[in-house]
Scaffold this active site. Structure first.
Site, PDB file in Angstrom:
ATOM      1  N   HIS A 165      38.305  17.020  37.777  1.00 25.06           N
ATOM      2  CA  HIS A 165      39.429  16.935  36.831  1.00 25.06           C
ATOM      3  C   HIS A 165      39.794  15.475  36.526  1.00 25.06           C
ATOM      4  O   HIS A 165      39.734  15.026  35.388  1.00 25.06           O
ATOM      5  CB  HIS A 165      40.660  17.635  37.404  1.00 25.06           C
ATOM      6  CG  HIS A 165      40.436  19.071  37.784  1.00 25.06           C
ATOM      7  ND1 HIS A 165      40.213  20.055  36.862  1.00 25.06           N
ATOM      8  CD2 HIS A 165      40.401  19.688  38.996  1.00 25.06           C
ATOM      9  CE1 HIS A 165      40.064  21.221  37.478  1.00 25.06           C
ATOM     10  NE2 HIS A 165      40.172  21.018  38.772  1.00 25.06           N
TER      11      HIS A 165
HETATM   12  C1  BDR Z   1      45.019  18.360  38.818  1.00 24.54           C
HETATM   13  O1  BDR Z   1      45.926  18.789  39.852  1.00 24.54           O
HETATM   14  C2  BDR Z   1      45.689  18.078  41.043  1.00 24.54           C
HETATM   15  O2  BDR Z   1      45.645  18.925  42.141  1.00 24.54           O
HETATM   16  C3  BDR Z   1      44.402  17.326  40.850  1.00 24.54           C
HETATM   17  O3  BDR Z   1      44.444  16.074  41.522  1.00 24.54           O
HETATM   18  C4  BDR Z   1      44.314  17.139  39.353  1.00 24.54           C
HETATM   19  O4  BDR Z   1      45.011  15.983  38.943  1.00 24.54           O
HETATM   20  C5  BDR Z   1      44.123  19.523  38.464  1.00 24.54           C
HETATM   21  O5  BDR Z   1      44.890  20.596  38.011  1.00 24.54           O
END
Ligand code: BDR
Ligand code: CA
Length: 308
Positions: free
Chosen positions: A238
């Protein structure tokens, strides 16, 4: 690659994929990282800040690390230890940081750097948007001084915390709404693209085989998220997707559209309501990133990690 490096602040909540993103960002020749700012998100602020310091030590950078908000604007904190571990980094054994965090708050670092960069500063936002909202509220001239924010957050379709909401937006929807309405050019890398921006288990093994401490850390924080139900082909990256977009958007496909954040709903809390084609034809305020050339994305990551 552009001739001039892009001055950026990375606002983050490390966090496993934030860590992978930081490891990559510091090898991107396109990016001139002016500061890291930390926020309450995956784990509490003291932990995200300590993790940022530990990761900076592994990277070998003495970049300024400024802690910001220890909770969302008006809501209770929400954490994700089931994804990132109680310490935010899966209990991975890392050397203690040699440096301390800056006394300078995240929102002051953002404003100071925006002034110094004379309209060229970009922010890569990898956590809840609380720090940026506070910076905007405290400095009414700030919005006009930021060239672009690349946000990992939201989704045109679906969610990972609830059926409607992605974690970063769910945690602080009021902050996200302020940023969406700020008038700053925004690029949104939500789940639509980040679930396609994955590395396979074999590719993660290739990176580990590079044999550096940085490659080992990258593999350790990435492999844990491999082949889950939401991304059976590999581990979705992500936050790294937002960093790679900020460095080289030619790997991605995006579409301009309107995006707002649901702050009033109960089961829709934090939904990024997106108008790509409705009769309402709301005026576009974001560039919504929807697809990635997965093979080039994976190749770029391997190349960057081989640079350590
Ligand atoms: C996002 O949420 C967090 O848990 C991760 O670091 C990322 O930024 C993904 O949904
Ligand atoms: Ca994050």
């Amino acid at each position: 690659m552009s001739e001039k490096r892009i001055p950026v602040i990375i606002d983050c909540d490390p966090g496993c994929d934030d860590t992978a993103a930081l490891l990559l960002a510091f090898r991107c020749p396109e990016l001139d990282i002016r500061a890291i700012t930390t926020v309450s998100g995956n784990v509490s602020l003291d932990k995200t800040t300590y993790n940022a310091l530990r990761v900076a030590e592994v990277i070998g950078t003495d970049v300024r690390i400024s802690p910001g908000a220890d909770r969302p604007l008006i809501r209770e904190a929400v954490y994700a230890p089931h994804v990132h571990g109680e310490d935010g980094l899966l209990g991975i054994d890392l050397p203690a940081p040699g440096k301390k965090a800056s006394f300078y708050k995240a929102w002051d670092a953002i404003y100071e750097e925006a002034v110094a960069q004379k309209g060229q500063l970009e922010i890569i936002a990898l956590g809840p948007l609380t720090n940026i909202a506070i910076a905007l509220a405290a400095n009414h001239d700030l919005a006009g001084m930021i060239k672009r924010i690349v946000i990992m957050g939201g989704a045109a379709q679906g969610g990972n915390v609830t059926p409607c909401a992605e974690f970063n937006i769910y945690v602080d929807p009021e902050a996200a709404s302020m940023v969406m309405k700020s008038g700053i050019p925004l690029c949104v890398c939500g789940l639509d693209v980040t679930l396609k921006a994955y590395l396979t288990a074999a590719e993660i093994r290739e990176i580990r085989a590079l044999g550096t401490p940085q490659a080992e850390l990258f593999a350790a924080v990435t492999e844990n998220n491999c082949e889950k139900v939401f991304c059976p082909a590999g581990a979705p990256l992500h936050d790294p997707a937002a960093v790679l977009f900020a460095a080289d958007d030619s790997l991605f496909t995006a579409q301009r559209c309107w995006m707002g954040v649901e702050t009033q709903g109960t089961i829709t809390r934090g939904k990024t309501v997106t108008d790509c084609w409705s009769d309402a034809q709301k005026e576009a305020n974001v560039e919504l990133v929807l697809d990635v050339d997965r093979e080039r994305f994976a190749a770029r990551i391997k190349e960057l990690m081989a640079g350590y």
